[in-house]
Design a protein around this motif. Structure first.
Motif, PDB file in Angstrom:
ATOM      1  N   LYS A 109       0.833  -1.201   0.000  1.00 56.09           N
ATOM      2  CA  LYS A 109       0.000   0.000   0.000  1.00 56.09           C
ATOM      3  C   LYS A 109       0.868   1.251   0.000  1.00 56.09           C
ATOM      4  O   LYS A 109       1.898   1.295   0.676  1.00 56.09           O
ATOM      5  CB  LYS A 109      -0.891   0.022   1.242  1.00 56.09           C
ATOM      6  CG  LYS A 109      -1.598  -1.272   1.549  1.00 56.09           C
ATOM      7  CD  LYS A 109      -2.223  -1.221   2.942  1.00 56.09           C
ATOM      8  CE  LYS A 109      -2.732  -2.564   3.391  1.00 56.09           C
ATOM      9  NZ  LYS A 109      -3.293  -2.506   4.761  1.00 56.09           N
ATOM     10  N   MET A 110       0.438   2.264  -0.725  1.00 54.99           N
ATOM     11  CA  MET A 110       1.156   3.544  -0.698  1.00 54.99           C
ATOM     12  C   MET A 110       0.220   4.665  -1.108  1.00 54.99           C
ATOM     13  O   MET A 110      -0.772   4.454  -1.796  1.00 54.99           O
ATOM     14  CB  MET A 110       2.404   3.512  -1.579  1.00 54.99           C
ATOM     15  CG  MET A 110       2.192   3.101  -3.019  1.00 54.99           C
ATOM     16  SD  MET A 110       1.701   4.468  -4.111  1.00 54.99           S
ATOM     17  CE  MET A 110       3.174   5.463  -4.130  1.00 54.99           C
ATOM     18  N   ILE A 111       0.559   5.878  -0.636  1.00 53.34           N
ATOM     19  CA  ILE A 111      -0.225   7.074  -0.926  1.00 53.34           C
ATOM     20  C   ILE A 111       0.459   7.846  -2.045  1.00 53.34           C
ATOM     21  O   ILE A 111       1.616   8.257  -1.917  1.00 53.34           O
ATOM     22  CB  ILE A 111      -0.349   7.964   0.328  1.00 53.34           C
ATOM     23  CG1 ILE A 111      -1.045   7.190   1.459  1.00 53.34           C
ATOM     24  CG2 ILE A 111      -1.109   9.245   0.006  1.00 53.34           C
ATOM     25  CD1 ILE A 111      -0.982   7.902   2.795  1.00 53.34           C
ATOM     26  N   GLY A 112      -0.281   8.072  -3.143  1.00 57.30           N
ATOM     27  CA  GLY A 112       0.295   8.808  -4.261  1.00 57.30           C
ATOM     28  C   GLY A 112       0.262  10.312  -4.070  1.00 57.30           C
ATOM     29  O   GLY A 112       1.219  11.014  -4.388  1.00 57.30           O
ATOM     30  N   VAL A 113      -0.862  10.830  -3.535  1.00 61.88           N
ATOM     31  CA  VAL A 113      -1.031  12.275  -3.361  1.00 61.88           C
ATOM     32  C   VAL A 113      -1.184  12.590  -1.877  1.00 61.88           C
ATOM     33  O   VAL A 113      -2.101  12.105  -1.215  1.00 61.88           O
ATOM     34  CB  VAL A 113      -2.267  12.795  -4.123  1.00 61.88           C
ATOM     35  CG1 VAL A 113      -2.521  14.259  -3.777  1.00 61.88           C
ATOM     36  CG2 VAL A 113      -2.080  12.633  -5.618  1.00 61.88           C
ATOM     37  N   ILE A 114      -0.282  13.380  -1.371  1.00 60.58           N
ATOM     38  CA  ILE A 114      -0.387  13.913  -0.007  1.00 60.58           C
ATOM     39  C   ILE A 114       0.292  15.274  -0.034  1.00 60.58           C
ATOM     40  O   ILE A 114       1.466  15.389  -0.409  1.00 60.58           O
ATOM     41  CB  ILE A 114       0.228  12.966   1.043  1.00 60.58           C
ATOM     42  CG1 ILE A 114       0.129  13.567   2.451  1.00 60.58           C
ATOM     43  CG2 ILE A 114       1.643  12.569   0.696  1.00 60.58           C
ATOM     44  CD1 ILE A 114       0.480  12.583   3.563  1.00 60.58           C
ATOM     45  N   GLY A 115      -0.457  16.317   0.325  1.00 64.04           N
ATOM     46  CA  GLY A 115       0.125  17.642   0.206  1.00 64.04           C
ATOM     47  C   GLY A 115      -0.639  18.685   0.987  1.00 64.04           C
ATOM     48  O   GLY A 115      -1.695  18.414   1.574  1.00 64.04           O
ATOM     49  N   VAL A 116      -0.078  19.870   0.991  1.00 68.39           N
ATOM     50  CA  VAL A 116      -0.670  21.026   1.659  1.00 68.39           C
ATOM     51  C   VAL A 116      -0.760  22.173   0.659  1.00 68.39           C
ATOM     52  O   VAL A 116      -0.235  22.085  -0.463  1.00 68.39           O
ATOM     53  CB  VAL A 116       0.159  21.451   2.888  1.00 68.39           C
ATOM     54  CG1 VAL A 116       0.092  20.384   3.979  1.00 68.39           C
ATOM     55  CG2 VAL A 116       1.619  21.729   2.503  1.00 68.39           C
ATOM     56  N   ALA A 117      -1.425  23.245   1.057  1.00 66.97           N
ATOM     57  CA  ALA A 117      -1.602  24.378   0.152  1.00 66.97           C
ATOM     58  C   ALA A 117      -0.260  25.063  -0.129  1.00 66.97           C
ATOM     59  O   ALA A 117       0.511  25.323   0.797  1.00 66.97           O
ATOM     60  CB  ALA A 117      -2.579  25.378   0.762  1.00 66.97           C
ATOM     61  N   PRO A 118       0.031  25.367  -1.391  1.00 63.54           N
ATOM     62  CA  PRO A 118       1.243  26.141  -1.714  1.00 63.54           C
ATOM     63  C   PRO A 118       1.038  27.617  -1.395  1.00 63.54           C
ATOM     64  O   PRO A 118      -0.071  28.062  -1.101  1.00 63.54           O
ATOM     65  CB  PRO A 118       1.396  25.908  -3.220  1.00 63.54           C
ATOM     66  CG  PRO A 118       0.007  25.668  -3.695  1.00 63.54           C
ATOM     67  CD  PRO A 118      -0.727  24.977  -2.577  1.00 63.54           C
ATOM     68  N   LYS A 119       2.113  28.363  -1.500  1.00 65.42           N
ATOM     69  CA  LYS A 119       2.087  29.765  -1.072  1.00 65.42           C
ATOM     70  C   LYS A 119       1.425  30.692  -2.081  1.00 65.42           C
ATOM     71  O   LYS A 119       0.636  31.573  -1.701  1.00 65.42           O
ATOM     72  CB  LYS A 119       3.510  30.247  -0.805  1.00 65.42           C
ATOM     73  CG  LYS A 119       3.604  31.673  -0.280  1.00 65.42           C
ATOM     74  CD  LYS A 119       5.050  32.048   0.013  1.00 65.42           C
ATOM     75  CE  LYS A 119       5.147  33.466   0.568  1.00 65.42           C
ATOM     76  NZ  LYS A 119       6.553  33.841   0.855  1.00 65.42           N
TER      77      LYS A 119
END
Length: 297
Positions: free
Chosen positions: A128-138
């Motif tokens: 199992k793996m997560i392809g998309v994980i992120g936060v808002a850019p500036k």
């Protein structure tokens, strides 16, 4: 425990994202996720191009109280529970092996008991793996199908159960979103997809105040991984190497620059996460054994 339904999702990481939930630092959250095709492909097919609408959704975003620019959001992946069917969609012109795909095809595979039933003869163990994980850019909107310093579609297979992902915070609340889970995918994502699958991802989020690194970092029980994305693979690799040097130099002040170069050359590994997204993603891997290195300085 907080749960975010997959119906709450985004297609772009943006500075002005509106959170679907706000949680305290230290909270645990379950993100229900669509597969990258947003549930639009359910049956095998051949010789058919599918007109998909809204692909690669990321569930969220979730704001974390106290997260401010200059901080780091620490995301610990506690568990990833998969649905029972995974999907691959092959089409001419897509992926590193595009010239060998003569006709479009949707393939479905059963996922159960830790195994993928590839065909009557072969089963593969899941990873199992997560392809998309992120936060808002500036400052800019970045589609969820692209990676960057904010995280996003890094397609890095080490982001799995037990891993910790450190993401640089650029806006108040960080605005975390997660999606594009795979039951199995090799380095490079050469088929333009892994085994795409819906899931329930449980994570713990923590704000590391006034701790910052310019690009995502992943930690597991044995290694640190510095992740870098760029327009070309050469640029991504160079960025990953230089970023790991900076990461180690900041945390091993007793070592001279030449010593860190030697350590990286002897013990580190430069690897490729994916070569099929708008930006290419590389990772530099350093074992933790023998060094008292932590993310927080």
């Amino acid at each position: 425990m907080h749960t975010i339904p997959k119906t709450n999702h985004i297609f772009s990481f943006a500075p002005d994202l509106k959170s679907v939930m706000t949680v305290e630092s230290g909270a645990e959250i379950v993100f229900e996720t669509y597969d990258c095709y947003r549930g639009q492909l359910t049956e095998p097919s051949k010789n058919k191009i599918h007109a998909l609408q809204g692909v690669n959704p990321a569930t969220g975003p979730v704001a974390v109280k106290g997260a401010m620019p200059g901080d780091t959001l620490k995301v610990t992946v506690i568990s990833i529970d998969l649905e029972e069917t995974g999907i691959m969609y092959l089409r001419p012109g897509a992926g590193a092996l595009h010239k060998y795909v003569q006709e479009p095809e949707v393939k479905t595979f059963r996922v159960a008991d830790g195994l993928i039933q590839f065909n009557e003869r072969h089963v593969f163990p899941i990873r199992k793996m997560i392809g998309v994980i992120g936060v808002a850019p500036k400052t800019e909107d970045i589609p969820t199908y692209s990676p960057g310093n904010h995280g996003g579609n890094m397609d890095t297979k080490e982001i799995t159960e037990g891993a910790i992902v450190y993401l640089p915070v650029s806006v108040a609340g960080a605005q975390l979103a997660i999606g594009d889970v795979h039951a199995l995918m090799g380095d490079g994502e050469v088929a333009v997809c892994g085994l795409e699958i819906g899931s329930r991802v449980r994570v713990k989020v923590e704000v590391l105040k006034q701790q910052h690194f310019h690009t995502p970092v992943v930690e597991d029980s044995t290694n640190f991984y510095v992740i870098a994305s760029a327009a070309t693979l050469d640029e991504a690799c160079q960025s990953a190497v230089e970023s790991m040097f900076t990461f180690l130099q900041e945390r091993l002040p007793e070592y001279e620059a030449n010593e860190i170069v030697c350590i990286m050359g002897l013990r580190g590994d430069l690897r490729v996460s994916q070569i099929v997204n708008p930006l290419r993603t590389a990772k530099f891997v350093m074992p933790k054994e023998g060094f008292e290195v932590t993310f927080a300085k």
